[in-house]
Design an enzyme around this catalytic site. Structure first.
Site, short mmCIF file in Angstrom:
data_model
loop_
_atom_site.label_atom_id
_atom_site.label_comp_id
_atom_site.label_asym_id
_atom_site.label_seq_id
_atom_site.Cartn_x
_atom_site.Cartn_y
_atom_site.Cartn_z
N SER A 152 43.69 42.82 122.23
CA SER A 152 43.48 43.98 123.13
C SER A 152 44.68 43.87 124.30
O SER A 152 45.26 42.85 124.46
CB SER A 152 42.23 43.53 123.84
OG SER A 152 41.95 44.56 124.95
N TYR A 165 37.72 37.51 128.69
CA TYR A 165 38.02 38.70 127.34
C TYR A 165 39.72 38.51 127.15
O TYR A 165 40.16 38.45 126.14
CB TYR A 165 37.45 39.91 127.83
CG TYR A 165 37.90 40.94 126.57
CD1 TYR A 165 37.22 40.99 125.67
CD2 TYR A 165 38.72 42.04 126.82
CE1 TYR A 165 37.34 41.90 124.60
CE2 TYR A 165 39.00 43.01 125.97
CZ TYR A 165 38.16 42.93 124.73
OH TYR A 165 38.81 43.96 123.85
N LYS A 169 41.63 37.17 124.09
CA LYS A 169 42.26 38.19 123.25
C LYS A 169 43.93 37.74 123.09
O LYS A 169 44.35 38.13 122.04
CB LYS A 169 42.22 39.68 123.79
CG LYS A 169 40.79 40.12 123.56
CD LYS A 169 40.38 40.26 122.13
CE LYS A 169 39.32 41.06 121.74
NZ LYS A 169 38.99 41.03 120.23
#
Length: 303
Positions: A152, A165, A169
């Site tokens: 991401s 997150y 990622k």
């Protein structure tokens, strides 16, 4: 023309909806036999439902493809082994893995709890490792294989309220590069995709300001099916590509940079803290990266 994935067996995690579903469907249309993995949980990882995975299997079988459903979690080593085992048990081999499963537990950093950190890291980073490690032995023995990992721009560039997150990622991008280097001798490839697509996950991101609402409106134009063609291509033998990071925004495919030296300064007799402050930092400052986030860098409208 022979289908791109004819005769191959592919595992797609988090394939009960969104990007994973589109990849599973397209992979099957391109000839792959597919293990459709999804625990059917909420974005926070709660609740289990076999329905989403089986629904995708039914779709694949409906147009003549072959697929089986699996509802094991990627977040534990033993269950990841069972996911890969489903491919071996049903189809006798494994040729491709798409590490797509994910959850969100967004929180501004100083309020983030350890359980919120752990849950996201376990599903995204540990999950990508567990599944890839389980598949790697089989791919090594057969002398071929391909991994596609979903990273991401929240990790590659940055974003608010997503330390868990983002860390996972960015870790996945490094994991992919390491797999590409270590497994190259066995003809196994590994690449990353940073997808821009409206899904259940991006739909949960708060939009409180006019700018955030406009950004989400742009996201809604980018549908999950736009990501699938690149993922499926990277699974195929014709794509002689490994160790790369791509982004997909609607009809645009972007090759992302990877960290490399930007600028250096040298002091022949060494540095002191005072010299660093007076000389090194001022000399390097012109090349500093701003505190931007994904939306600042990808600021143009998707076409």
């Amino acid at each position: 023309m022979t289908a791109m994935l004819e005769g191959k067996v592919v595992v797609v995690t988090g394939a009960g909806g969104g990007i994973g579903r589109e990849i599973a469907l397209l992979a099957a249309r391109q000839g792959a036999r597919v293990v459709v993995n999804d625990i059917g949980a909420s974005l926070s990882g709660e609740g289990l439902d076999a329905g989403p995975a089986q629904a995708v299997v039914n779709e694949i079988r409906g147009f003549g493809g072959e697929a089986v459903a699996n509802t094991d979690s990627v977040s534990e080593a033993a269950s990841a082994q069972r996911i890969v085992g489903a491919a071996m048990d049903h189809f006798g081999r494994i040729d491709g893995v798409v590490n797509n499963a994910g959850i969100l537990r967004d929180r501004i950093f100083h309020k983030m709890s350890e359980p919120e950190w752990d849950a996201v890291i376990k599903v995204h980073l540990y999950g990508a490792y567990y599944i890839s490690r389980a598949a790697a032995t089989h791919m090594k023995e057969q002398g071929s294989g391909a991994f596609v990992h979903m990273t991401s721009t929240s990790g590659l560039i940055g974003n608010f309220g997503q330390a868990n997150y983002s860390a996972a990622k960015l870790g996945i991008a490094a994991l992919s590069k390491s797999i590409a280097l270590d497994m190259q001798r066995f003809n196994v490839r590994s690449n990353c995709i940073a997808p821009f697509a409206w899904s259940r996950m991006t739909g949960s991101v708060p939009a409180d300001t006019p700018e955030e609402k406009a950004r989400l409106a742009r996201f809604q134009q980018m549908t999950p099916d736009k990501v699938a063609p690149l993922a499926v291509t990277l699974l195929g033998d014709q794509a002689d590509t490994s160790g790369q990071i791509f982004a997909v925004r609607n009809n645009e495919i972007v090759l992302m940079s990877q960290p490399r030296p930007v600028r250096s300064v040298h002091q022949s007799d060494g540095w002191t803290p005072e010299r660093v402050l007076e000389h090194a930092l001022p000399a390097l400052r012109a090349s500093y990266h701003p505190l931007d986030r994904s939306g600042d860098v990808f600021c143009w409208d998707p076409v």
